[in-house]
Design a protein around this motif. Sequence first.
Motif, mmCIF file in Angstrom:
data_model
loop_
_atom_site.group_PDB
_atom_site.id
_atom_site.type_symbol
_atom_site.label_atom_id
_atom_site.label_comp_id
_atom_site.label_asym_id
_atom_site.label_seq_id
_atom_site.Cartn_x
_atom_site.Cartn_y
_atom_site.Cartn_z
ATOM 1 N N VAL A 111 0.937 -1.272 -0.058
ATOM 2 C CA VAL A 111 0.275 -0.024 0.090
ATOM 3 C C VAL A 111 1.002 0.854 0.229
ATOM 4 N N ASN A 112 0.320 1.926 -0.910
ATOM 5 C CA ASN A 112 1.271 3.260 -0.997
ATOM 6 C C ASN A 112 0.907 4.800 0.325
ATOM 7 N N ILE A 113 1.815 5.091 0.661
ATOM 8 C CA ILE A 113 1.853 6.135 1.568
ATOM 9 C C ILE A 113 2.761 7.193 1.306
ATOM 10 N N SER A 114 1.795 8.360 1.373
ATOM 11 C CA SER A 114 1.953 9.615 1.511
ATOM 12 C C SER A 114 1.226 11.030 2.077
ATOM 13 N N TYR A 115 2.390 11.384 2.731
ATOM 14 C CA TYR A 115 1.575 12.053 3.838
ATOM 15 C C TYR A 115 2.775 12.989 4.440
ATOM 16 N N ILE A 116 2.400 14.187 4.256
ATOM 17 C CA ILE A 116 3.105 14.921 4.747
ATOM 18 C C ILE A 116 2.246 16.223 5.925
#
Length: 460
Positions: free
Chosen positions: A64-69
């Motif tokens: 699962v791709n996780i993109s967070y900032i």
Amino acid sequence: MYTENAMNLETTVAGVRFRSPIGLAPIGGSSHFGARDPDENRELEGAVEYVLKNVEAGSNHVCVNISYIRPETLRKLLDAYDGVTRPAPPTPRAERFLRVTSGGPPYGLEGLYSAVSPGPCTPDPAVEEGLLAFQARFVEAVKQRRPEGVPIIGAVIGCGGLPDGYVDAARKCEELGVDLVEINFHCPLQAGQRNEVDWALRGWFPAVSHGGLIAEHPALVGQITKAVVNAVSLPVGAKFSAEAGFPRIVELARQVRDAGGRYVHVGGAGVGIAPPDIYNGGRPKWSFMDGNPFCLTSGAWMRRICYRDVAAVARFVPGLDIVASGGLVQPEHCVEAMMLGASVTQVCAGVLEQGRSLLRRANEFLSTFLCSNGYSSVTEIVGLAQQYISHAEDIDMMPGQVVSSVDHDKCTNCGTCLDGLCLAISDEGGEVAVQEERCTGCGACTLVCPSQAFSLRLRG
């Protein structure tokens, strides 16, 4: 359907159990092809069903791709890189594939190109929160329904050139309850975006995702990996593209190991550009596209790069586990990668052409192979071929002791060998002959003969 084999295929990466070494590499945006369903519940169920079908077919993991900032991290990036941003284009995301074939059996798909538009934009923390909420529901649903020995890999899609741009996503991976954190130093798609090449050559990475271009700077890879390792309690690995190159892959792997990373994933897709249509004024071969971007390329041809990188990391960077992907399109290829040093392998292009049945066949082949060759576990073959990797000057190539010979029962007198560059092959009375006194035993004739009539033997 995948079934537990009589032979135990269990393996581990970074101490995490995988029920077998065979997995499906992320394809189609990491989960599935097709437009997003406007009904979020249906979209979620569709995504979960898709990955569980892959697991049912034999895949050993879910990615699962996780993109967070965080907003404060974004502000720090903007301050560090002169406020440079890339706005989100108004057009919807699109992905298109272009097939490249070898023209013959047993595997027709030589490779593929994948172009994606629009490209990476500066993230909006509010949007990221919404995406993360969906991913949290996805991970929880998969955790409840996955079988034993099928870990969830959280693929960290980092932002910018500061470690914090990766730490934020890695911490969210841990909160979601994945089993491994894999930092994406791999994705080749960014190489086709405006400014990215110049930015990468400068070592200048503003607030967007840069994927595999970060790997152009090994020291930065080490800094990011160390920050992620220190931020989470999960095992951390790093994924690299075929673009990493040799011997840079060795330096990159050492940076990961020295920073506390537990594994590397090597051999993934590279950067390419589709060939122009020479009969149409050099226009793109892409269907319904008016340009030809630098894009992702993958396929069977990448297997040699995968083998090289696996062998190099296993040889020169002890202490790291290895995941291998890229060009593995037949069950035998997975075993070959394992013998060079990989504990887990992933297939992608093979599944695109052959279907999920490749996963089942690969697991069945591995079980049969281990039993029939007297191996009691997968671990016995991991790195088995490393004992034969030697420095070139230490190898006895038996100069002068090897000569080519021709099997006239197989020879069809096609003339291919006579039309080549070899001085030792001649036509004697309408029959191909090898002049042994001129033959060096190089084996080139065995490569060009379509009927495999040539072979090498010891002189005498």
